[in-house]
Design a protein around this motif. Structure first.
Motif, PDB file in Angstrom:
ATOM      1  N   SER A  26       0.823  -1.209   0.000  1.00  0.00           N
ATOM      2  CA  SER A  26       0.000   0.000   0.000  1.00  0.00           C
ATOM      3  C   SER A  26       0.857   1.260   0.000  1.00  0.00           C
ATOM      4  O   SER A  26       0.351   2.352  -0.267  1.00  0.00           O
ATOM      5  CB  SER A  26      -0.934   0.019   1.212  1.00  0.00           C
ATOM      6  OG  SER A  26      -0.180   0.005   2.408  1.00  0.00           O
ATOM      7  N   HIS A  27       2.156   1.129   0.322  1.00  0.00           N
ATOM      8  CA  HIS A  27       3.043   2.279   0.279  1.00  0.00           C
ATOM      9  C   HIS A  27       4.468   1.803   0.007  1.00  0.00           C
ATOM     10  O   HIS A  27       4.738   0.603  -0.070  1.00  0.00           O
ATOM     11  CB  HIS A  27       2.978   3.069   1.598  1.00  0.00           C
ATOM     12  CG  HIS A  27       3.510   2.322   2.782  1.00  0.00           C
ATOM     13  ND1 HIS A  27       2.730   1.480   3.542  1.00  0.00           N
ATOM     14  CD2 HIS A  27       4.751   2.261   3.335  1.00  0.00           C
ATOM     15  CE1 HIS A  27       3.456   0.952   4.512  1.00  0.00           C
ATOM     16  NE2 HIS A  27       4.693   1.415   4.396  1.00  0.00           N
ATOM     17  N   TYR A  28       5.379   2.770  -0.156  1.00  0.00           N
ATOM     18  CA  TYR A  28       6.776   2.496  -0.485  1.00  0.00           C
ATOM     19  C   TYR A  28       7.668   3.272   0.474  1.00  0.00           C
ATOM     20  O   TYR A  28       7.258   4.312   1.014  1.00  0.00           O
ATOM     21  CB  TYR A  28       7.088   2.912  -1.929  1.00  0.00           C
ATOM     22  CG  TYR A  28       6.165   2.285  -2.952  1.00  0.00           C
ATOM     23  CD1 TYR A  28       6.477   1.069  -3.539  1.00  0.00           C
ATOM     24  CD2 TYR A  28       4.969   2.901  -3.301  1.00  0.00           C
ATOM     25  CE1 TYR A  28       5.616   0.476  -4.461  1.00  0.00           C
ATOM     26  CE2 TYR A  28       4.099   2.323  -4.221  1.00  0.00           C
ATOM     27  CZ  TYR A  28       4.431   1.102  -4.796  1.00  0.00           C
ATOM     28  OH  TYR A  28       3.587   0.516  -5.686  1.00  0.00           O
ATOM     29  N   HIS A  29       8.879   2.794   0.684  1.00  0.00           N
ATOM     30  CA  HIS A  29       9.868   3.607   1.400  1.00  0.00           C
ATOM     31  C   HIS A  29      10.087   4.871   0.582  1.00  0.00           C
ATOM     32  O   HIS A  29      10.424   4.811  -0.607  1.00  0.00           O
ATOM     33  CB  HIS A  29      11.179   2.839   1.566  1.00  0.00           C
ATOM     34  CG  HIS A  29      11.068   1.687   2.515  1.00  0.00           C
ATOM     35  ND1 HIS A  29      10.764   1.850   3.848  1.00  0.00           N
ATOM     36  CD2 HIS A  29      11.229   0.363   2.328  1.00  0.00           C
ATOM     37  CE1 HIS A  29      10.739   0.675   4.441  1.00  0.00           C
ATOM     38  NE2 HIS A  29      11.010  -0.252   3.534  1.00  0.00           N
ATOM     39  N   LEU A  30       9.930   6.029   1.191  1.00  0.00           N
ATOM     40  CA  LEU A  30       9.912   7.281   0.432  1.00  0.00           C
ATOM     41  C   LEU A  30      10.666   8.368   1.188  1.00  0.00           C
ATOM     42  O   LEU A  30      10.087   9.310   1.736  1.00  0.00           O
ATOM     43  CB  LEU A  30       8.454   7.708   0.195  1.00  0.00           C
ATOM     44  CG  LEU A  30       8.215   8.853  -0.796  1.00  0.00           C
ATOM     45  CD1 LEU A  30       8.696   8.492  -2.190  1.00  0.00           C
ATOM     46  CD2 LEU A  30       6.749   9.231  -0.810  1.00  0.00           C
TER      47      LEU A  30
ATOM     48  N   GLY B 114       9.833  13.187  -8.590  1.00  0.00           N
ATOM     49  CA  GLY B 114      10.682  12.336  -9.410  1.00  0.00           C
ATOM     50  C   GLY B 114      10.769  10.907  -8.945  1.00  0.00           C
ATOM     51  O   GLY B 114      11.370  10.069  -9.625  1.00  0.00           O
ATOM     52  N   ALA B 115      10.188  10.580  -7.782  1.00  0.00           N
ATOM     53  CA  ALA B 115      10.209   9.187  -7.312  1.00  0.00           C
ATOM     54  C   ALA B 115       9.337   8.335  -8.227  1.00  0.00           C
ATOM     55  O   ALA B 115       8.215   8.737  -8.564  1.00  0.00           O
ATOM     56  CB  ALA B 115       9.705   9.107  -5.882  1.00  0.00           C
ATOM     57  N   PRO B 116       9.814   7.170  -8.645  1.00  0.00           N
ATOM     58  CA  PRO B 116       9.010   6.341  -9.552  1.00  0.00           C
ATOM     59  C   PRO B 116       7.729   5.827  -8.908  1.00  0.00           C
ATOM     60  O   PRO B 116       6.723   5.649  -9.595  1.00  0.00           O
ATOM     61  CB  PRO B 116       9.954   5.201  -9.920  1.00  0.00           C
ATOM     62  CG  PRO B 116      10.959   5.154  -8.818  1.00  0.00           C
ATOM     63  CD  PRO B 116      11.122   6.566  -8.359  1.00  0.00           C
ATOM     64  N   TYR B 117       7.765   5.592  -7.600  1.00  0.00           N
ATOM     65  CA  TYR B 117       6.574   5.112  -6.891  1.00  0.00           C
ATOM     66  C   TYR B 117       6.491   5.835  -5.553  1.00  0.00           C
ATOM     67  O   TYR B 117       7.484   5.908  -4.821  1.00  0.00           O
ATOM     68  CB  TYR B 117       6.624   3.595  -6.675  1.00  0.00           C
ATOM     69  CG  TYR B 117       6.710   2.833  -7.973  1.00  0.00           C
ATOM     70  CD1 TYR B 117       5.584   2.670  -8.775  1.00  0.00           C
ATOM     71  CD2 TYR B 117       7.925   2.326  -8.417  1.00  0.00           C
ATOM     72  CE1 TYR B 117       5.661   2.008  -9.989  1.00  0.00           C
ATOM     73  CE2 TYR B 117       8.011   1.655  -9.625  1.00  0.00           C
ATOM     74  CZ  TYR B 117       6.880   1.506 -10.407  1.00  0.00           C
ATOM     75  OH  TYR B 117       6.958   0.853 -11.612  1.00  0.00           O
ATOM     76  N   THR B 118       5.308   6.372  -5.245  1.00  0.00           N
ATOM     77  CA  THR B 118       5.137   7.110  -4.000  1.00  0.00           C
ATOM     78  C   THR B 118       4.074   6.487  -3.112  1.00  0.00           C
ATOM     79  O   THR B 118       4.251   6.341  -1.917  1.00  0.00           O
ATOM     80  CB  THR B 118       4.742   8.564  -4.296  1.00  0.00           C
ATOM     81  OG1 THR B 118       3.543   8.575  -5.093  1.00  0.00           O
ATOM     82  CG2 THR B 118       5.861   9.282  -5.037  1.00  0.00           C
ATOM     83  N   TYR B 119       2.952   6.122  -3.721  1.00  0.00           N
ATOM     84  CA  TYR B 119       1.826   5.547  -2.978  1.00  0.00           C
ATOM     85  C   TYR B 119       1.106   4.591  -3.918  1.00  0.00           C
ATOM     86  O   TYR B 119       1.081   4.807  -5.141  1.00  0.00           O
ATOM     87  CB  TYR B 119       0.896   6.658  -2.479  1.00  0.00           C
ATOM     88  CG  TYR B 119      -0.221   6.171  -1.585  1.00  0.00           C
ATOM     89  CD1 TYR B 119       0.058   5.612  -0.343  1.00  0.00           C
ATOM     90  CD2 TYR B 119      -1.551   6.267  -1.987  1.00  0.00           C
ATOM     91  CE1 TYR B 119      -0.967   5.154   0.484  1.00  0.00           C
ATOM     92  CE2 TYR B 119      -2.580   5.826  -1.170  1.00  0.00           C
ATOM     93  CZ  TYR B 119      -2.284   5.264   0.067  1.00  0.00           C
ATOM     94  OH  TYR B 119      -3.290   4.813   0.880  1.00  0.00           O
TER      95      TYR B 119
END
Length: 383
Positions: free
Chosen positions: A40-44, A50-55
């Motif tokens: 459900s989330h990513y280390h951010l 610019g992050a490829p995946y945020t949520y």
């Protein structure tokens, strides 16, 4: 995101492209086809710009691989952007409701998928969008285009299997400043490529022949215009109409056999259509691959295979229901495109068709076995 174009697939056939599209580069000791990413989330850390995946409502690596594959199949050799949704209707609604504003007009086929003329039309009109409708056959939507913001095409149409000239209609719409979207569900990207024919968007229910196993709900839209793709992604994020990672993974896995499945289904459908034409109980057999079909000439000009659906009319509602009950290999079901054949009486959904109208989705069974099953069911229905 950049439009996907896989250089290593340049010049390959549809069969090879379907097997390899969206599959990551080989890496030592890693699986050749990664499993679904459940999160459900990513280390951010730090600034998310610019992050490829945020949520997980915004993106998932499993979606990305599937979207890369669909873009490659719908637009081989030319960069394109695919956006996946939880269902085909999710994709259709995203295109229409993200692009149309109060006071706009949209042209749709009057013989389109039932929910286009029902629920979605009512919703658009509630938003003060003018909905204009004309049949698919004869390119009748040409008469609707003045002042239109979006032209929606469905070809072949479901369930009547009429075909319109995408290139001609798209050119006319673009001359008037309109966008063009084509529902490519029945044809699949291996049977027809709307973007190559001038459309701005190719939209489909991945629930049907693209995945082909009747176990996934999925939809997608593909465009070569990054700004259109961005609007669709924002709509998906805002409404939460996202595919699950398991569904996306199952869909991508199924693409590897799509060329084999759809080729066999198209051949089977043609064989079944020819057999049905010889039956006295059967009227109005339609399949774009039949040389005598009213849509054949247009279909040949823009399609490379003609799909798995055959439609025909039986003498009455009661005859049709006896026929469906007598089938042994063919399920009475409302979808199409699966490896197992199915059929239904479309009048039960309120479609403007005769009461005995049947939509038959032809699977990958032996065609002789299917013809034998249809024949015995017709005989029992008549007996």
């Amino acid at each position: 995101m950049m439009g996907h174009m896989a250089d290593h697939l340049a010049g390959t056939s549809d069969a090879t492209r379907a097997v390899h599209a969206g599959v990551p580069e080989r890496s030592p000791y890693e699986p050749p086809f990664p499993g679904p990413v459940f999160t459900s989330h990513y280390h951010l850390p730090g600034d998310p710009a610019g992050a490829p995946y945020t949520y997980a409502r915004d993106g998932n690596p499993t979606w990305t691989r599937l979207e890369d594959a669909l873009a490659e199949l719908e637009s081989p050799g030319t960069p394109a952007h695919a956006v996946t949704f939880a269902s085909g209707m999710g994709a259709i609604a995203a295109v229409m409701l993200s692009l149309l504003r109060p006071g706009d007009a949209v042209a749709v086929p009057s013989d389109a998928y039932t929910l286009i003329g029902g629920v979605l039309r009512d919703q658009l009109e509630a938003y003060d969008v003018e909905v204009r409708a004309a049949p698919t056959a004869g390119d009748a939507q040409l008469a609707l285009l003045d002042g239109v913001r979006l032209l929606w095409l469905e070809t072949p149409s479901n369930p009547k299997l009429d075909v319109c000239d995408i290139r001609r209609l798209a050119a006319a719409a673009h001359e008037r400043g309109a966008l063009v979207a084509v529902d490519n569900t029945l044809a699949t990207p291996l049977g027809q490529r709307p973007l190559d024919l001038g459309a701005d968007l190719s939209v489909a229910s991945g629930t049907k022949a693209v995945t082909g196993h009747s176990d996934v709900l999925l939809g997608y839209a593909v465009t070569r215009d990054e700004s259109l793709a961005a609007r669709l992604r924002l709509w998906r994020k805002t409404t939460g109409a996202i595919p699950g990672p398991m569904e996306a993974w199952l869909a991508h896995r199924s693409l590897a056999t799509m060329e084999l499945r759809t080729r066999q289904q198209a051949a089977n459908a043609l064989a079944v259509a020819r057999a049905l034409r010889s039956r006295a109980e059967v009227a109005g057999v339609r399949h774009p691959g039949l040389p005598e079909d009213p849509s054949h000439a247009r279909a040949v000009a823009q399609m490379s295979r003609f799909g798995c659906v055959v439609s025909f009319t039986l003498p009455s509602k009661e005859f049709a229901e006896r026929f469906l009950a007598a089938l042994r290999l063919v399920d009475d079901a409302t979808s199409f495109g699966g490896v197992r054949s199915s059929a239904e009486r479309r009048g039960r959904w309120g479609d403007e068709v005769p009461e005995g109208f049947i939509r038959l989705s032809v699977g990958v069974e032996d065609p002789a076995d299917l013809v034998a099953d249809l024949t015995q069911a017709l005989e029992r229905a008549a007996g």
